[in-house]
Design an enzyme around this catalytic site. Structure first.
Site, short mmCIF file in Angstrom:
data_model
loop_
_atom_site.label_atom_id
_atom_site.label_comp_id
_atom_site.label_asym_id
_atom_site.label_seq_id
_atom_site.Cartn_x
_atom_site.Cartn_y
_atom_site.Cartn_z
CG ASP A 48 -3.31 -3.31 -6.03
OD1 ASP A 48 -3.55 -2.49 -6.93
OD2 ASP A 48 -3.68 -4.50 -6.07
N GLY A 49 -1.29 -0.30 -3.38
CA GLY A 49 -0.74 0.25 -2.15
C GLY A 49 0.17 1.44 -2.37
CB CYS A 50 2.03 2.72 -5.15
SG CYS A 50 3.20 1.39 -4.88
CB ALA A 51 0.38 7.76 -3.29
CB SER A 52 2.44 7.46 -7.99
OG SER A 52 3.48 6.66 -7.46
#
Length: 135
Positions: A48-52
């Site tokens: 979690d916390g990734c744009a992709s």
């Protein structure tokens, strides 16, 4: 306290003066990785916390960490490859002792990644540290 594999990246970056060349280098590192088995792309391995989309799958054998990963973004795949070279093969205590931010600053990544990519990179580092700490 970086691995030999990570030191090789640092040395390669010293020869690549242009950031575009360095960016391509990181992408190539990602392309050289084996794809993560689809069966391992599950909520438990998703970062979690990734744009992709990002998945990291770690194994610990004899107190030594190794992990694989994959993303749907080429540059993020490259960042996973860089992190693998930073951490894979280290003991759990060594993983926790690595100053990932300091090591990655040696590559100048922080200045050239978007804030979303930087946040995603931090999220991946935190996931590796969480795994190493037994969390």
């Amino acid at each position: 306290m970086a691995t030999e594999a990570f030191e090789e990246i640092v040395e390669d970056f010293e020869f690549l003066e242009d950031w575009e060349d360095r960016y391509r280098y990181v992408i190539e590192q990602g392309k050289d990785m084996d794809a993560l088995d689809d069966a391992l792309k599950v909520p438990a391995t998703k970062v979690d916390g990734c744009a992709s989309q990002v998945w990291l799958h770690a194994t610990i054998e004899g107190g030594v960490l190794t992990f694989d990963g994959e993303s749907d973004a080429m540059i993020v795949n490259g960042l996973i490859a860089v992190l693998r070279k930073l951490y894979n093969g280290l003991s759990l205590a060594e993983v926790l002792a690595v100053d990932a931010r300091g090591e990655l600053e040696r590559l100048g990544l922080n200045e050239h990644l978007s804030s979303q990519r930087s946040n995603g990179l931090r999220a991946m580092i935190e996931r590796v540290r969480l795994i190493a700490s037994g969390g």
